[in-house]
Design a protein around this motif. Structure first.
Motif, PDB file in Angstrom:
ATOM      1  N   LEU A  20     -48.075 -15.621 -59.223  1.00 32.80           N
ATOM      2  CA  LEU A  20     -47.283 -15.090 -60.330  1.00 32.80           C
ATOM      3  C   LEU A  20     -47.880 -13.756 -60.736  1.00 32.80           C
ATOM      4  O   LEU A  20     -49.064 -13.684 -61.084  1.00 32.80           O
ATOM      5  CB  LEU A  20     -47.351 -16.084 -61.491  1.00 32.80           C
ATOM      6  CG  LEU A  20     -46.618 -15.760 -62.772  1.00 32.80           C
ATOM      7  CD1 LEU A  20     -45.126 -15.572 -62.524  1.00 32.80           C
ATOM      8  CD2 LEU A  20     -46.835 -16.888 -63.781  1.00 32.80           C
ATOM      9  N   SER A  21     -47.088 -12.681 -60.629  1.00 30.41           N
ATOM     10  CA  SER A  21     -47.667 -11.383 -60.966  1.00 30.41           C
ATOM     11  C   SER A  21     -46.721 -10.550 -61.823  1.00 30.41           C
ATOM     12  O   SER A  21     -45.517 -10.783 -61.859  1.00 30.41           O
ATOM     13  CB  SER A  21     -48.056 -10.631 -59.697  1.00 30.41           C
ATOM     14  OG  SER A  21     -46.988 -10.613 -58.797  1.00 30.41           O
ATOM     15  N   ALA A  22     -47.320  -9.564 -62.504  1.00 32.22           N
ATOM     16  CA  ALA A  22     -46.553  -8.729 -63.431  1.00 32.22           C
ATOM     17  C   ALA A  22     -45.636  -7.770 -62.682  1.00 32.22           C
ATOM     18  O   ALA A  22     -44.546  -7.445 -63.142  1.00 32.22           O
ATOM     19  CB  ALA A  22     -47.512  -7.950 -64.322  1.00 32.22           C
ATOM     20  N   ALA A  23     -46.072  -7.328 -61.491  1.00 36.58           N
ATOM     21  CA  ALA A  23     -45.266  -6.410 -60.694  1.00 36.58           C
ATOM     22  C   ALA A  23     -44.623  -7.177 -59.548  1.00 36.58           C
ATOM     23  O   ALA A  23     -44.983  -8.318 -59.273  1.00 36.58           O
ATOM     24  CB  ALA A  23     -46.141  -5.290 -60.150  1.00 36.58           C
ATOM     25  N   ALA A  24     -43.670  -6.516 -58.906  1.00 38.63           N
ATOM     26  CA  ALA A  24     -42.989  -7.203 -57.792  1.00 38.63           C
ATOM     27  C   ALA A  24     -42.764  -6.229 -56.654  1.00 38.63           C
ATOM     28  O   ALA A  24     -42.908  -5.014 -56.804  1.00 38.63           O
ATOM     29  CB  ALA A  24     -41.654  -7.782 -58.261  1.00 38.63           C
ATOM     30  N   VAL A  25     -42.386  -6.785 -55.515  1.00 45.21           N
ATOM     31  CA  VAL A  25     -42.092  -5.975 -54.343  1.00 45.21           C
ATOM     32  C   VAL A  25     -40.874  -5.088 -54.639  1.00 45.21           C
ATOM     33  O   VAL A  25     -39.977  -5.484 -55.392  1.00 45.21           O
ATOM     34  CB  VAL A  25     -41.851  -6.910 -53.132  1.00 45.21           C
ATOM     35  CG1 VAL A  25     -40.545  -7.675 -53.281  1.00 45.21           C
ATOM     36  CG2 VAL A  25     -41.880  -6.145 -51.820  1.00 45.21           C
ATOM     37  N   THR A  26     -40.854  -3.890 -54.056  1.00 46.72           N
ATOM     38  CA  THR A  26     -39.721  -2.976 -54.293  1.00 46.72           C
ATOM     39  C   THR A  26     -38.716  -2.990 -53.142  1.00 46.72           C
ATOM     40  O   THR A  26     -37.591  -2.518 -53.314  1.00 46.72           O
ATOM     41  CB  THR A  26     -40.215  -1.525 -54.456  1.00 46.72           C
ATOM     42  OG1 THR A  26     -40.973  -1.179 -53.291  1.00 46.72           O
ATOM     43  CG2 THR A  26     -41.088  -1.371 -55.693  1.00 46.72           C
ATOM     44  N   ASP A  27     -39.111  -3.504 -51.988  1.00 41.16           N
ATOM     45  CA  ASP A  27     -38.243  -3.558 -50.809  1.00 41.16           C
ATOM     46  C   ASP A  27     -36.847  -4.076 -51.198  1.00 41.16           C
ATOM     47  O   ASP A  27     -36.716  -5.203 -51.680  1.00 41.16           O
ATOM     48  CB  ASP A  27     -38.890  -4.496 -49.774  1.00 41.16           C
ATOM     49  CG  ASP A  27     -38.125  -4.533 -48.454  1.00 41.16           C
ATOM     50  OD1 ASP A  27     -36.914  -4.230 -48.453  1.00 41.16           O
ATOM     51  OD2 ASP A  27     -38.743  -4.883 -47.433  1.00 41.16           O
ATOM     52  N   PRO A  28     -35.802  -3.265 -50.999  1.00 40.04           N
ATOM     53  CA  PRO A  28     -34.464  -3.695 -51.429  1.00 40.04           C
ATOM     54  C   PRO A  28     -33.978  -4.964 -50.730  1.00 40.04           C
ATOM     55  O   PRO A  28     -33.096  -5.651 -51.234  1.00 40.04           O
ATOM     56  CB  PRO A  28     -33.568  -2.507 -51.057  1.00 40.04           C
ATOM     57  CG  PRO A  28     -34.483  -1.362 -50.872  1.00 40.04           C
ATOM     58  CD  PRO A  28     -35.792  -1.919 -50.419  1.00 40.04           C
ATOM     59  N   ALA A  29     -34.556  -5.276 -49.563  1.00 39.63           N
ATOM     60  CA  ALA A  29     -34.106  -6.454 -48.818  1.00 39.63           C
ATOM     61  C   ALA A  29     -34.821  -7.729 -49.249  1.00 39.63           C
ATOM     62  O   ALA A  29     -34.561  -8.788 -48.702  1.00 39.63           O
ATOM     63  CB  ALA A  29     -34.310  -6.230 -47.319  1.00 39.63           C
ATOM     64  N   LEU A  30     -35.726  -7.623 -50.217  1.00 45.28           N
ATOM     65  CA  LEU A  30     -36.426  -8.816 -50.706  1.00 45.28           C
ATOM     66  C   LEU A  30     -36.095  -9.038 -52.176  1.00 45.28           C
ATOM     67  O   LEU A  30     -36.123  -8.105 -52.975  1.00 45.28           O
ATOM     68  CB  LEU A  30     -37.950  -8.656 -50.554  1.00 45.28           C
ATOM     69  CG  LEU A  30     -38.492  -8.651 -49.120  1.00 45.28           C
ATOM     70  CD1 LEU A  30     -39.978  -8.337 -49.117  1.00 45.28           C
ATOM     71  CD2 LEU A  30     -38.225  -9.982 -48.430  1.00 45.28           C
ATOM     72  N   ALA A  31     -35.783 -10.282 -52.530  1.00 48.11           N
ATOM     73  CA  ALA A  31     -35.434 -10.624 -53.915  1.00 48.11           C
ATOM     74  C   ALA A  31     -36.509 -11.554 -54.482  1.00 48.11           C
ATOM     75  O   ALA A  31     -36.745 -12.631 -53.943  1.00 48.11           O
ATOM     76  CB  ALA A  31     -34.066 -11.299 -53.962  1.00 48.11           C
ATOM     77  N   SER A  32     -37.157 -11.099 -55.563  1.00 44.42           N
ATOM     78  CA  SER A  32     -38.202 -11.899 -56.197  1.00 44.42           C
ATOM     79  C   SER A  32     -37.590 -12.829 -57.234  1.00 44.42           C
ATOM     80  O   SER A  32     -36.659 -12.446 -57.953  1.00 44.42           O
ATOM     81  CB  SER A  32     -39.212 -10.994 -56.906  1.00 44.42           C
ATOM     82  OG  SER A  32     -39.776 -10.074 -56.006  1.00 44.42           O
ATOM     83  N   PHE A  33     -38.128 -14.030 -57.316  1.00 43.26           N
ATOM     84  CA  PHE A  33     -37.770 -14.914 -58.422  1.00 43.26           C
ATOM     85  C   PHE A  33     -38.442 -14.389 -59.686  1.00 43.26           C
ATOM     86  O   PHE A  33     -39.603 -13.972 -59.657  1.00 43.26           O
ATOM     87  CB  PHE A  33     -38.277 -16.338 -58.171  1.00 43.26           C
ATOM     88  CG  PHE A  33     -37.444 -17.115 -57.195  1.00 43.26           C
ATOM     89  CD1 PHE A  33     -36.289 -17.762 -57.607  1.00 43.26           C
ATOM     90  CD2 PHE A  33     -37.831 -17.223 -55.866  1.00 43.26           C
ATOM     91  CE1 PHE A  33     -35.527 -18.495 -56.709  1.00 43.26           C
ATOM     92  CE2 PHE A  33     -37.070 -17.956 -54.961  1.00 43.26           C
ATOM     93  CZ  PHE A  33     -35.923 -18.596 -55.385  1.00 43.26           C
ATOM     94  N   THR A  34     -37.700 -14.411 -60.796  1.00 45.23           N
ATOM     95  CA  THR A  34     -38.239 -13.982 -62.075  1.00 45.23           C
ATOM     96  C   THR A  34     -38.663 -15.219 -62.861  1.00 45.23           C
ATOM     97  O   THR A  34     -37.962 -16.224 -62.842  1.00 45.23           O
ATOM     98  CB  THR A  34     -37.156 -13.233 -62.871  1.00 45.23           C
ATOM     99  OG1 THR A  34     -36.627 -12.213 -62.041  1.00 45.23           O
ATOM    100  CG2 THR A  34     -37.728 -12.607 -64.121  1.00 45.23           C
ATOM    101  N   VAL A  35     -39.813 -15.115 -63.513  1.00 45.02           N
ATOM    102  CA  VAL A  35     -40.332 -16.253 -64.279  1.00 45.02           C
ATOM    103  C   VAL A  35     -40.279 -15.932 -65.761  1.00 45.02           C
ATOM    104  O   VAL A  35     -40.644 -14.824 -66.175  1.00 45.02           O
ATOM    105  CB  VAL A  35     -41.778 -16.579 -63.847  1.00 45.02           C
ATOM    106  CG1 VAL A  35     -42.346 -17.720 -64.679  1.00 45.02           C
ATOM    107  CG2 VAL A  35     -41.813 -16.924 -62.369  1.00 45.02           C
ATOM    108  N   HIS A  36     -39.800 -16.892 -66.551  1.00 43.25           N
ATOM    109  CA  HIS A  36     -39.763 -16.716 -68.005  1.00 43.25           C
ATOM    110  C   HIS A  36     -40.788 -17.619 -68.660  1.00 43.25           C
ATOM    111  O   HIS A  36     -41.097 -18.692 -68.158  1.00 43.25           O
ATOM    112  CB  HIS A  36     -38.363 -17.032 -68.530  1.00 43.25           C
ATOM    113  CG  HIS A  36     -37.332 -16.082 -68.042  1.00 43.25           C
ATOM    114  ND1 HIS A  36     -37.159 -14.835 -68.581  1.00 43.25           N
ATOM    115  CD2 HIS A  36     -36.452 -16.179 -67.010  1.00 43.25           C
ATOM    116  CE1 HIS A  36     -36.199 -14.207 -67.908  1.00 43.25           C
ATOM    117  NE2 HIS A  36     -35.765 -14.999 -66.952  1.00 43.25           N
ATOM    118  N   ARG A  37     -41.299 -17.161 -69.792  1.00 39.32           N
ATOM    119  CA  ARG A  37     -42.224 -17.989 -70.564  1.00 39.32           C
ATOM    120  C   ARG A  37     -41.460 -19.146 -71.201  1.00 39.32           C
ATOM    121  O   ARG A  37     -40.257 -19.083 -71.390  1.00 39.32           O
ATOM    122  CB  ARG A  37     -42.867 -17.151 -71.673  1.00 39.32           C
ATOM    123  CG  ARG A  37     -43.823 -16.130 -71.153  1.00 39.32           C
ATOM    124  CD  ARG A  37     -44.554 -15.437 -72.278  1.00 39.32           C
ATOM    125  NE  ARG A  37     -45.392 -14.379 -71.720  1.00 39.32           N
ATOM    126  CZ  ARG A  37     -46.555 -14.609 -71.133  1.00 39.32           C
ATOM    127  NH1 ARG A  37     -47.040 -15.829 -71.062  1.00 39.32           N
ATOM    128  NH2 ARG A  37     -47.245 -13.613 -70.618  1.00 39.32           N
TER     129      ARG A  37
END
Lengths: 324, 189
Positions: A45-62
């Motif tokens: 779990l990290s504050a930043a995420a990958v920028t590659d347009p072909a990859l979609a990161s899951f977003t985590v909420h508190r």
């Protein structure tokens, strides 16, 4: 896949295959221990995420509702921070997460083996990847073939991927029956279509096939070698038509890395995709100095599919997402 | 108008392509190590029955086809069209020859059929998997005659012709599997 309430508590993999997974992990850990490559853990779990347009990161909420961060799509950035901190050769076995990826060879949560070799380039690393695969599959005589991205397209499709026009690539795809007139793709999109639809199934039929030296537009995080025709020092490993690993001679130039992030974000903006924060810690680590190194990520679920003759990733997972 | 994203693709989903309704038969997600992901699908044209392959960029959206199946009772044929009735609402509908297709060979009055509606209009008709029909004509079939693979053609009351065993005679009722067009058994009256 049909889900039945009566049986969906059960694993989708046989216990034999799940034990094969355990044995594979043990062999891999022994392999790296013998070679003085040490195991690390970095945040999922990290504050930043990958920028590659072909990859979609899951977003985590508190729990309270606010934004918390992103599940990583690979441990690449924090592992390079460890390398910049002087770790030496390291590896990691972890789960990574990629939204919107589901199929016979894709699962949104999967296991990755990633490792880095300071002082090596991608050619040396390809040899070690081959050794890992031979060990994992218990096939010590498995052969290796290396072909450049350009040769591959030239030999199989009579196409130069550096200079081919979109119309040329569209015509080949239409003749092969894999594209309709409506399909709109950019230059790299057409190359990706031809690779996945026309070339991939034949790759690694008789042994391991490494494709290397990618177009600079597909460098990802690879260093670009300034030949007369510049190439990205990147490789992909295929076996039995399955893509198993992706590796680079790693880009160490912080300025160049920042420029690639910004280009990714511009592309994301154009495609109306989320714009995640760039990993500033990673850029600072590069600025501080990443040792010359090569790194690779290898999909363990697919390796296990090959080791146990499975054709669907669900057959090597205890509980796929539909019954997670 | 409803749309589906490629991430919703799965077998059985009904989508519109080039103005025709299609059923997704198989959906495969393909992606190179880095780069563009695709959904490679096999789709069946619900009007023509033809199956073709299509590739979509993952993330693209496709118009949903307003297609659904409903069980209806076959009433009669007026010489041009086939009349069906919803057994619950008693609403009646007519289906034309292209929609009824092969089912015409098997159905008779009062049979329950699976009718596929597109925008509320019958697009296809599936007969029951098994139908019981009377033989209106077949050769007497001499005992011991094994020519023609041990069977003989029989014409049924609906006009369909199926192969039946030699011992089966004109005016008898037989059960037929409509999915493969084959004789199953004799039915005692």
């Amino acid at each position: 896949m049909t889900i039945s309430a009566a049986t969906d508590w059960q694993p989708s993999a046989t216990l034999v295959r799940l034990r094969a997974r355990a044995a594979l992990l043990a062999r891999l850990r022994q392999f790296f221990a013998e070679r003085d490559v040490w195991e690390v853990e970095t945040p999922l779990l990290s504050a930043a995420a990958v920028t590659d347009p072909a990859l979609a990161s899951f977003t985590v909420h508190r729990a309270s509702g606010g934004h918390c961060g992103y599940l990583h799509t690979s441990p690449e950035f924090p592992m390079k921070r460890l390398l910049a901190a002087g770790s030496g050769a390291i590896y990691q076995i972890c789960k990574v997460f990629r939204d919107d990826e589901r199929g016979r060879r894709h699962h949104p949560e999967f296991s990755l083996l990633e490792w880095y070799r300071p002082g090596w380039d991608y050619r040396q690393l390809m040899d070690e990847v081959a050794a890992v695969v031979r060990l994992a599959l218990e096939q010590p005589a498995l052969t290796v073939e290396k072909i450049s991205y350009r040769e591959l397209f030239w030999e199989r499709l009579a196409l130069d991927p550096w200079t081919a026009s979109v119309d040329q690539m569209r015509a080949i795809a239409q003749t092969a029956g894999v594209a309709t007139a409506q399909l709109e793709l950019d230059h790299d999109g057409w190359l990706d279509l031809l690779l996945t639809h026309c070339l991939e199934t034949d790759l690694g039929r008789n042994g391991m096939t490494f494709i290397c030296d990618y177009p600079p537009s597909q460098a990802a995080l690879a260093r670009i070698r300034p030949d007369a025709v510049p190439v990205a020092e990147r490789f992909e490993l295929y076996l039995q038509g399955i893509e198993l690993a992706n590796g680079f001679t790693e880009l160490g130039d912080a300025g160049e890395q920042r420029a690639r992030f910004e280009a990714d974000l511009a592309e994301r903006h154009a495609q109306q995709l989320p714009l995640p924060p760039v990993d500033a810690h990673f850029l600072a680590a590069l600025a501080a100095g990443l040792p010359n190194c090569a790194g690779v990520a290898l999909g363990l679920d697919r390796l296990l599919m090959l080791a146990t003759s499975a054709t669907d990733i669900d057959a090597v997972l205890a509980f796929p997402i539909e019954r997670a | 108008m409803a749309f589906y994203s490629t991430s919703e693709f799965k077998g059985g989903l009904k989508i519109m392509l080039d103005g025709d309704p299609y059923n997704i038969v198989e959906n495969e997600f393909v992606k190179p190590g880095k780069g563009q992901a695709f959904n490679r699908v096999r789709v069946r044209n619900l009007k023509t029955g033809r199956t073709v392959e299509k590739t979509f960029k993952s993330g693209d959206t496709v118009e949903a086809a307003d297609v659904h199946d409903t069980d209806m009772q076959y009433l009669y044929n007026d010489g041009e069209e086939w009349h069906f009735m919803d057994p619950e609402s008693f609403e009646q509908m007519t289906a034309n020859a292209p929609a009824v297709g092969e089912a015409a060979k098997w159905i008779k009055d009062n049979d329950m059929c699976r009718v596929t509606l597109w925008n509320g209009v019958p697009l296809a008709v599936d007969p029951p998997n098994f139908v019981v029909l009377r033989i209106v004509e077949t050769d007497p079939g001499l005992k011991g005659d094994t020519s023609g693979g041990g069977g003989k053609p029989a014409t049924l009351e609906t006009g369909a012709v199926v192969r039946v065993p030699l011992f089966v005679q004109t005016d008898e009722l037989i059960k037929v599997d409509t999915r493969i067009g084959e004789y199953v058994s004799r039915i005692k009256e």
